[in-house]
Design an enzyme around this catalytic site. Structure first.
Site, PDB file in Angstrom:
ATOM      1  N   CYS A   3       0.849  -1.186   0.000  1.00  0.00           N
ATOM      2  CA  CYS A   3       0.000   0.000   0.000  1.00  0.00           C
ATOM      3  C   CYS A   3       0.886   1.238   0.000  1.00  0.00           C
ATOM      4  O   CYS A   3       1.710   1.418   0.904  1.00  0.00           O
ATOM      5  CB  CYS A   3      -0.906  -0.004   1.224  1.00  0.00           C
ATOM      6  SG  CYS A   3      -1.856   1.511   1.434  1.00  0.00           S
ATOM      7  N   CYS A  14      -4.018   0.076   8.697  1.00  0.00           N
ATOM      8  CA  CYS A  14      -3.779  -1.360   8.511  1.00  0.00           C
ATOM      9  C   CYS A  14      -2.404  -1.695   9.078  1.00  0.00           C
ATOM     10  O   CYS A  14      -1.389  -1.647   8.374  1.00  0.00           O
ATOM     11  CB  CYS A  14      -3.870  -1.731   7.028  1.00  0.00           C
ATOM     12  SG  CYS A  14      -5.509  -1.480   6.315  1.00  0.00           S
ATOM     13  N   ASN A 306     -23.712 -13.149  19.042  1.00  0.00           N
ATOM     14  CA  ASN A 306     -22.731 -12.438  18.218  1.00  0.00           C
ATOM     15  C   ASN A 306     -22.632 -11.015  18.763  1.00  0.00           C
ATOM     16  O   ASN A 306     -23.097 -10.063  18.135  1.00  0.00           O
ATOM     17  CB  ASN A 306     -23.182 -12.448  16.755  1.00  0.00           C
ATOM     18  CG  ASN A 306     -22.165 -11.794  15.835  1.00  0.00           C
ATOM     19  OD1 ASN A 306     -20.996 -11.688  16.167  1.00  0.00           O
ATOM     20  ND2 ASN A 306     -22.624 -11.341  14.682  1.00  0.00           N
ATOM     21  N   CYS A 333     -15.860 -11.034  17.864  1.00  0.00           N
ATOM     22  CA  CYS A 333     -14.861 -10.201  17.176  1.00  0.00           C
ATOM     23  C   CYS A 333     -13.763  -9.759  18.130  1.00  0.00           C
ATOM     24  O   CYS A 333     -12.902  -8.954  17.783  1.00  0.00           O
ATOM     25  CB  CYS A 333     -15.538  -8.982  16.540  1.00  0.00           C
ATOM     26  SG  CYS A 333     -16.361  -7.893  17.732  1.00  0.00           S
TER      27      CYS A 333
END
Length: 375
Positions: A3, A14, A306, A333
């Site tokens: 990137c 990121c 979830n 998550c």
């Protein structure tokens, strides 16, 4: 994946950018297994890999710069706009929209919100692409001052971007570090984006949550369906059900499935999907998952959870412990909150687990776990 923004130090969102993808995936598996190392009965299924680039179906872009030269991306440490309209983790369909939207901002003279000065109107663009290439566009504004202008020129935008099917304005008048406000103004006749996942057509409304990686969401729901059908419970609760992904994938003849979600918008979407598919035994209700469980006079055979990153929490774990629930499918998550919740569920044994790489190029991932009551 490489990137240019990351290499130049322009954007470091990121954090694993440039790390070979195989190493990323192995590291996530190792991290998750380490956090859950005390659960020795777990059968670890192979991790599910994602595309390395172009996987994001949703972009939450800050608008900076000026009306004549807008930036679409993020803000730097001083609150100035940084343009990321070629971001490589966004889907090609999203990338194709950014230059057209920049032109639209210039043409309508939509002044970007200046965070340090607290002036301007346009704060964010939130764009979501469906698996079929259709797009939902949301413009987050400080006030409704420019709504008539946007409404007037919207047909011109839709002529250039016919894939855009749903457009709305979100009003966010406060100077707060949150993405959007409570009020939504729909500008198109179509109010939901069709998100076709596996064999289910989900409906996404402007303020509803959906996983940002469609390929991994499909794998997530397939895994949940496989475990539920293997156990063949007569009754299932899907707590934190969102637009109904897990619940709708769990439907079967002679099975009742109840979905609970705080967002009334998401519940409307889940009901629409259920009706379209002609599924029997489905019930979706708007409400708090913990409050629903505590107030219930009975419990199902299997519960799907979830939760957000904070996890299920002590109250709901306590209810699960005292209930007659035999199995829990837990999609997390945040493996750290998952580990805390498992410690609060001593009557359940973790039988299977699987890491799904929902967020390549970052430290984040999804992990699914099948729990069985053993005490």
């Amino acid at each position: 994946m490489r990137c240019s923004y990351f290499d130049a130090g322009t954007c470091r969102s990121c954090t694993h950018m440039g790390t070979p993808y195989g190493e990323q995936l192995a590291g996530k598996q190792q991290h998750c297994a380490g956090l859950l190392s005390g659960h020795t009965a777990i059968e670890w299924l192979p991790p599910v890999a994602s595309q390395e680039s172009g996987f994001r179906n949703k972009a939450k872009m800050v608008i900076g710069g000026t009306a004549q030269n807008p930036t679409i991306g993020i803000l730097d440490a001083d609150g100035h706009g940084v343009d990321l309209r070629k971001c490589g983790v966004c889907s090609p369909g999203l990338l194709a929209c950014f230059p057209v939207l920049a032109t639209f901002i210039r043409r309508l003279r939509l002044t970007p919100y200046d965070v340090p000065r607290r002036t301007g109107e346009l704060k964010h663009l939130i764009i979501t692409e469906s698996p079929d290439g259709e797009v939902m566009l949301r413009l987050v504004l400080r006030s409704d001052q420019t709504v008539p202008r946007i409404r007037k020129h919207l047909p011109d935008l839709l002529a250039v971007l016919p894939q855009v099917k749903v457009v709305s304005v979100n009003l966010h008048p406060q100077h707060k570090a949150v993405l959007e406000g409570e009020q939504e103004i729909l500008l198109t006749g179509q109010s939901t984006l069709n998100m076709r996942v596996n064999d289910i057509n989900l409906h996404l409304r402007p303020q509803s949550f959906f996983q940002t990686n469609t390929e991994m969401a499909a794998a997530l729901y397939r895994q949940g369906r496989e475990w539920v059908n293997e156990l063949a419970p007569a009754s299932v609760w899907d707590l934190y059900c969102g637009v109904g992904g897990f619940a709708l994938h769990s439907a079967a003849p002679s099975r009742t499935v109840t979905g609970i979600e705080t967002s009334s918008e998401a519940v409307v979407s889940a009901r629409l999907s259920s009706d379209e598919a002609g599924l029997a035994g489905m019930d979706f209700q708007a409400g708090d998952a913990t409050a629903f469980a505590l107030a219930s006079q009975e419990s199902p055979e299997l519960v799907i959870v979830n939760p957000p990153r904070r996890g299920v929490g002590k109250e709901l774990c306590g209810w699960l412990e005292s209930s007659e629930v035999q199995h829990v499918v837990y999609s997390s998550c945040n493996a750290q909150s998952l580990a805390r919740d498992l410690a609060a569920l001593p009557s359940f044994t973790a039988r299977r687990a699987r890491v799904l790489d929902m967020f390549p190029q970052t430290t984040h991932y999804e992990v699914m776990m099948l729990l069985e009551r053993t005490a």
